[in-house]
Design a protein around this motif. Structure first.
Motif, short mmCIF file in Angstrom:
data_model
loop_
_atom_site.label_atom_id
_atom_site.label_comp_id
_atom_site.label_asym_id
_atom_site.label_seq_id
_atom_site.Cartn_x
_atom_site.Cartn_y
_atom_site.Cartn_z
N TRP B 273 -9.92 0.79 0.21
CA TRP B 273 -8.86 1.74 -0.14
C TRP B 273 -8.96 3.00 0.70
O TRP B 273 -7.98 3.48 1.26
CB TRP B 273 -8.93 2.05 -1.64
CG TRP B 273 -7.88 3.01 -2.10
CD1 TRP B 273 -8.05 4.30 -2.49
CD2 TRP B 273 -6.47 2.74 -2.22
NE1 TRP B 273 -6.85 4.86 -2.84
CE2 TRP B 273 -5.86 3.92 -2.69
CE3 TRP B 273 -5.67 1.61 -1.98
CZ2 TRP B 273 -4.49 4.02 -2.93
CZ3 TRP B 273 -4.31 1.73 -2.22
CH2 TRP B 273 -3.73 2.91 -2.68
N SER B 276 -7.95 2.36 4.15
CA SER B 276 -6.51 2.24 4.23
C SER B 276 -5.84 3.61 4.27
O SER B 276 -4.93 3.85 5.06
CB SER B 276 -6.04 1.42 3.03
OG SER B 276 -4.67 1.23 3.11
N ILE B 277 -6.31 4.51 3.41
CA ILE B 277 -5.72 5.86 3.39
C ILE B 277 -5.97 6.58 4.71
O ILE B 277 -5.07 7.20 5.29
CB ILE B 277 -6.31 6.67 2.20
CG1 ILE B 277 -5.75 6.10 0.90
CG2 ILE B 277 -6.00 8.16 2.35
CD1 ILE B 277 -5.79 7.03 -0.28
N VAL B 280 -3.62 5.22 7.31
CA VAL B 280 -2.26 5.73 7.18
C VAL B 280 -2.16 7.10 7.83
O VAL B 280 -1.24 7.38 8.60
CB VAL B 280 -1.84 5.81 5.70
CG1 VAL B 280 -0.57 6.64 5.57
CG2 VAL B 280 -1.64 4.42 5.14
N ALA B 284 0.18 7.62 11.00
CA ALA B 284 1.34 8.50 10.85
C ALA B 284 1.28 9.63 11.87
O ALA B 284 2.30 10.02 12.44
CB ALA B 284 1.40 9.05 9.44
N LYS C 17 -0.39 7.12 -1.74
CA LYS C 17 -0.86 5.89 -2.40
C LYS C 17 0.04 4.71 -2.04
O LYS C 17 -0.45 3.60 -1.80
CB LYS C 17 -0.87 6.09 -3.92
CG LYS C 17 -1.92 7.08 -4.39
CD LYS C 17 -2.38 6.79 -5.81
CE LYS C 17 -3.63 7.60 -6.15
NZ LYS C 17 -3.29 9.00 -6.54
N THR C 19 1.77 4.31 0.70
CA THR C 19 1.57 3.88 2.08
C THR C 19 0.23 3.17 2.27
O THR C 19 0.14 2.23 3.06
CB THR C 19 1.66 5.08 3.06
OG1 THR C 19 0.79 6.10 2.60
CG2 THR C 19 3.06 5.61 3.13
N ALA C 20 -0.79 3.61 1.55
CA ALA C 20 -2.09 2.93 1.66
C ALA C 20 -1.96 1.48 1.17
O ALA C 20 -2.55 0.56 1.75
CB ALA C 20 -3.15 3.66 0.85
N THR C 21 -1.18 1.29 0.12
CA THR C 21 -0.94 -0.07 -0.37
C THR C 21 -0.19 -0.89 0.69
O THR C 21 -0.53 -2.04 0.95
CB THR C 21 -0.10 -0.03 -1.67
OG1 THR C 21 -0.71 0.92 -2.55
CG2 THR C 21 -0.06 -1.39 -2.32
N MET C 23 -0.32 -0.51 3.83
CA MET C 23 -1.25 -0.83 4.91
C MET C 23 -2.00 -2.12 4.62
O MET C 23 -2.14 -3.00 5.48
CB MET C 23 -2.21 0.35 5.10
CG MET C 23 -3.25 0.16 6.19
SD MET C 23 -2.50 -0.17 7.79
CE MET C 23 -3.55 -1.51 8.37
N MET C 58 5.40 2.02 6.32
CA MET C 58 4.09 2.67 6.18
C MET C 58 4.00 3.91 7.05
O MET C 58 3.69 5.00 6.58
CB MET C 58 3.01 1.64 6.54
CG MET C 58 1.59 2.11 6.41
SD MET C 58 0.92 2.76 7.91
CE MET C 58 0.72 1.27 8.86
N GLY C 62 4.25 7.71 5.78
CA GLY C 62 2.93 8.31 5.97
C GLY C 62 2.98 9.68 6.63
O GLY C 62 2.08 10.50 6.42
#
Ligand code: NA
Ligand code: NA
Lengths: 335, 430, 167
Positions: B273, B276-277, B280, B284, C17, C19-21, C23, C58, C62
């Motif tokens: 997790w 993943s954050i 992003v 971005a 949250k 966007t992390a999902t 990904m 995403m 993001g």
């Protein structure tokens, strides 16, 4: 001095794209010369507007006045644009031009595009496109099953019906994917544009065409903008487009012949093949089923398909006893 | 003319420290509205859409994700240390390993942003931990991250092949040796630099190598070497065996990293997790720059920027060596300011017919241009690699460190470029 | 003002949250497509298109989350030497003159762009592709809207730094 009208044209192709881009340059040059400089058209290639498949929209909303593209790119947006480029097992270039100009084709195309504030014109023909580069032979319908092939659009749908796997791969990765067997085959255009992609070095079998017998590009003009031009300039623009499209067909023909001669001498290992009759007839059957389905869902589609099929019936009889008959009967003598 | 003023204004506003992406967008906004009116911005959705549809760019988040998982599970550290051991306990070992990992990423895609950022995540923390000089560390990462341009598969070679009408396969083959020589030059430079300035690239401390006797050291070594092997196999193997396209191989890399984490019992939902954050955020950041840059280049080209460059090209000399040298200089200077795709589309179509007329081998010419454009990722102020790395670097790494860090590597690239110009025969040309 | 800033910041966190999902879904999606094509000889154009739909959503959304997290890269040669108040001035002015109006234009033209797709009921041009193309096009104005919210959060934070004496 006379008032100068300046138009902006967006093309789907990159700058200096051979043949397709030449058609545009040719048209622009003729329009300017014929109007004695009163009609000036600026050409923006895809590297400038960054939206090769946004040409339809950009001309529709008036960001550009003219577009040069291919009609079937927009079938996701307006389904009936599909029929005005080329159809698998359909007409050849000369047959299709006859249909456009004397068989009701242009009127049907006008009807589809006028709902979007656009006036369409034929934009140049590539002639018969080749069936693609294959790494292995296709001998039976069974061989199409599990064939991973880059073949977009309608033809991809036909092959999928026979069990093949159409794959979407960005053009930049096609070479590596074919080389590494990620895909088994791909179709591009024909010798005129295939030579420089280098596919013949990694997939030696070149199948003859069936899916795009007469790919016709198009010019689209923003209707409101067209109407603001004086009548003589409108006429000049139309003549320039019509002449440019014919010139592109001739140029494609010449370039394909030249490039094929180069390919054949420099790479004698290329094997040109036709698909076996059983494979072709299975493709034709799948093709007809899909067309029937499209016709039953949409009256306008039904009208266009019927017009094309009727015209093919009429014109092919003549082609058979004229060009085809001539070529067949004098084939040995030509060598 | 507006084009030149725009670059000047952008330069000044970038120095205020407002985020790069929004400075580009803002400058585009002001100049675009002033010169062409609001209507020009009706193009923006189309341009953003073309970035969205460019699936080759999908490698960016997936390689970053791979880097994050490797870093958070400490596998990255292990990986680089293991590779550092391969070179004995030499100084600069981690930097050399970084170059080799960059080579690996380069051979699996041609997306520079993905490589630079993934390497920034994987190896910058390790080098900083072992007290590498910040300038050397960032220079190595930026330079080896751009190797994807020359080592096939490479986007720039595909574009050049298309624009110049040279078969892509020929270009790929021709690029292998120059790419290898460049990698060799980077490694040699790091080793020499570390020899003369030991404090800039220290060897790993002795304690890192100590372990029990008997068979155990071999086991330890094997466990350390295994991760890079699994990763090499999963990323490169998936392309070579035709399992995945070059872009898809980045997903295999991401999955491979998770698999490694599982194998080494370091995997948890929390790590996935968080990775993943982090991914992003970095993705971005990179794509915001793309969007800002596309707005900027839109205004540049719709206000006559292309014509500006075309005028410049008309003043090129008419004999072979003068033409070559001036061409290379012009591309290099343009590369300071303009994106490589723009250069290939605007400038190259004007150059190659002249080159062809002078009897210059087009494959050779294309490789020269590709090498030259690779440098444009590193040249301040608009070198994108510099921005990407800054975006993932810890705050103690300053923009100035990166600017200074890349200079020797720019020099090395130009040196290799010059060697291709002077000794084409050695590289298999003509 | 603080509570208003909190509202915007919480909004950005939710976007983070989501966007992390996305990904993780992207990785699964691409991996699945590779496995299905290579090992099971099947491939779906819809799933292949879904890849870039997820990918684009995403990174677009993001951008807003990353703004709130201070993740957008800056050239800090001079910036790092400035006082907090001067930094806040730069951020506030940049927000007002660059970030917010740019987003406004993207929303303005992105809305028409999406509406056109919606009214034509646009689908993928490839057979077996995804329908409802307007949904992915809508991500363009939506992400700009999210960025406006996030930008307002940033603006308030920086204005407070300038005008509220002790924080
Ligand atoms: Na590469
Ligand atoms: Na640059």
């Amino acid at each position: 001095a006379d008032k100068v009208y300046r138009l902006k044209l967006a093309e789907t192709w990159g700058p200096n794209f051979p043949v397709f881009g030449d058609s545009v340059k040719n048209m622009v040059k003729m329009a300017e010369e014929m109007s004695n400089g009163r009609l000036k058209i600026r050409v923006d290639s895809a590297n400038k507007h960054k939206s090769p498949f946004g040409v339809f929209d950009m001309v529709k909303i008036g960001q550009y006045d003219i577009g040069h593209s291919a009609s079937y790119y927009y079938n996701g947006k307006v389904p009936n644009t599909l029929y005005f480029t080329t159809m698998p097992f359909g007409m050849t270039a000369s047959e299709q031009y006859a249909w456009f100009q004397y068989g009701g084709g242009q009127e049907l195309m006008d009807e589809v595009y006028s709902a979007h504030n656009l006036v369409p014109f034929p934009g140049g023909n590539t002639g018969v496109q080749m069936g693609g580069w294959f790494r292995k032979e296709i001998n039976t319908v069974e061989d199409l099953k599990n064939l991973k092939m880059r073949i977009p659009g309608f033809a991809g749908e036909v092959l999928a019906k026979l069990g093949a796997t159409p794959v979407n791969i960005p053009p930049g990765e096609l070479y590596t994917s074919l080389e590494r067997n990620t895909i088994d085959a791909l179709e591009w255009v024909g010798p005129s544009l295939d030579l420089r992609m280098g596919f013949h070095k990694i997939a030696p079998i070149y199948y003859m065409g069936w899916h795009e017998p007469a790919t016709e590009l198009m010019f689209i003009v923003n209707k409101k903008k067209l109407e603001t031009l004086p009548a003589d300039l409108q006429a000049i623009l139309k003549v320039a487009m019509r002449k440019a499209s014919y010139d592109m067909y001739v140029q494609s023909y010449a370039l394909s012949a030249e490039n094929w001669a180069v390919m054949k001498t420099e790479f004698p290992d290329i094997q040109v093949k036709t698909f076996p009759p059983a494979v072709l007839s299975a493709m034709k059957k799948a093709n007809d089923e899909i067309l029937e389905e499209k016709a039953s869902n949409d009256p306008m589609a039904a009208k266009i398909i019927k017009s094309q099929q009727d015209y093919l019936k009429l014109v092919r009889v003549w082609t058979d006893i004229s060009e085809y008959g001539y070529i067949k009967s004098t084939k040995e003598l030509a060598k | 003319m507006i084009g030149i003023i725009m670059f000047g204004v952008a330069l000044v506003l970038l120095l205020t420290g407002f985020p790069v992406a929004f400075v580009f967008a803002g400058v585009a906004l002001i100049f675009g509205v002033f010169a062409e009116g609001f209507e020009l911005f009706a193009f923006m959705p189309y341009r953003i859409m073309s970035i969205m549809e460019n699936s080759i760019m999908m490698a960016v988040p997936m390689f970053i994700f791979m880097g994050n998982v490797l870093q958070k599970t400490k596998l990255a550290e292990q990986l680089l240390e293991a590779m550092g051991q391969l070179f004995g306990r030499v100084r600069g070992g981690v930097a050399v390993s970084t170059i080799l990992v960059g080579c690996l990423l380069a051979a699996s895609t041609g997306v520079v942003g993905a490589s630079v950022v993934a390497m920034g995540v994987i190896s910058l923390p390790v080098m900083l931990k072992y007290n590498y000089d910040k300038k050397l560390a960032t220079g190595v990462i930026c330079a080896s991250g751009t190797l994807g341009q020359i080592i096939p598969p490479s986007i720039i070679l595909i574009i050049l092949g298309d624009v110049m009408g040279v078969p892509v396969g020929d270009l790929f083959r021709a690029a292998v040796l120059p790419g290898a020589i460049l990698v060799g030059a980077f490694i040699l430079y790091v080793l020499i630099y570390a020899y003369f300035k030991p404090e800039a690239a220290p060897a790993l401390p002795e304690s890192e190598f100590s372990g029990p006797g008997g068979f155990a050291p071999y086991l330890v070594a094997f466990k350390a070497i295994a991760p890079p092997l699994v990763l090499i196999f999963s990323v490169l193997g998936s392309i070579f065996y035709g399992i995945a396209t070059p872009t898809e191989s980045s997903a295999i890399g991401g999955a491979g990293a998770i698999l490694l984490a599982l194998l080494y019992k370091q995997c948890s939902w929390k790590i996935l997790w968080e990775s993943s954050i982090e991914t992003v955020k970095v993705t971005a950041m990179v794509f915001a720059i793309f969007i800002g840059a596309t707005a900027f280049s839109m205004v540049f080209s719709y206000t006559g920027g292309e014509e500006l460059i075309e005028e410049l090209m008309f003043s090129l000399p008419g004999e072979k060596w003068g033409f070559l040298i001036i061409t290379m200089l012009v591309i290099l200077v343009l590369g300071f300011f303009i994106d490589f795709v723009e250069i290939s589309f605007i400038v190259v179509p004007m150059l190659y017919p002249i080159a062809e007329m002078m009897g210059i081998d087009l494959t050779w010419f294309a490789i020269l241009i590709a090498m030259n454009l690779q440098t444009s990722f590193l040249t301040p102020p608009f070198g994108f690699s510099l921005f990407y790395l800054k975006g993932v670097a810890p705050p103690e790494v300053k923009t100035m460190d990166i600017y200074k860090g890349v200079i020797p590597f720019i020099g090395l690239q130009l040196l290799v470029l010059a060697s291709i110009v002077v000794f084409p025969g050695f590289y298999g040309f003509e | 003002m603080e509570s208003l800033q909190n509202v915007f910041d919480r909004f950005s966190d939710v976007i983070g949250k989501i966007t992390a999902t996305l990904m993780i879904l992207l990785l699964i999606n691409v991996f699945y497509d590779v496995v299905a094509r290579y090992f099971f000889k099947s491939s779906s154009i819809a799933f292949q298109e879904l890849e870039w739909h997820i990918f684009a959503s995403m990174f677009l959304l993001g951008i807003a989350y990353t703004l709130k997290e201070e993740g957008h890269v800056r050239v800090d040669i001079l910036y790092e030497k400035l006082s907090d108040k001067n930094k806040a001035w730069i951020n506030s002015l940049g927000c007002i003159f660059f970030l917010l109006p740019f987003c406004g234009l993207v929303i303005w033209y992105g809305y028409d762009f999406t509406l056109e797709s919606y009214s034509l009921n646009e689908v993928s041009g490839d057979p077996g592709g995804l329908s409802h193309r307007w949904l992915i096009k809508a991500m363009i104005p939506l992400s700009a809207l999210a960025l406006i919210f996030s930008g307002l959060g940033m603006l308030i934070k920086n204005l407070r730094c300038i005008f509220e004496k002790d924080i």
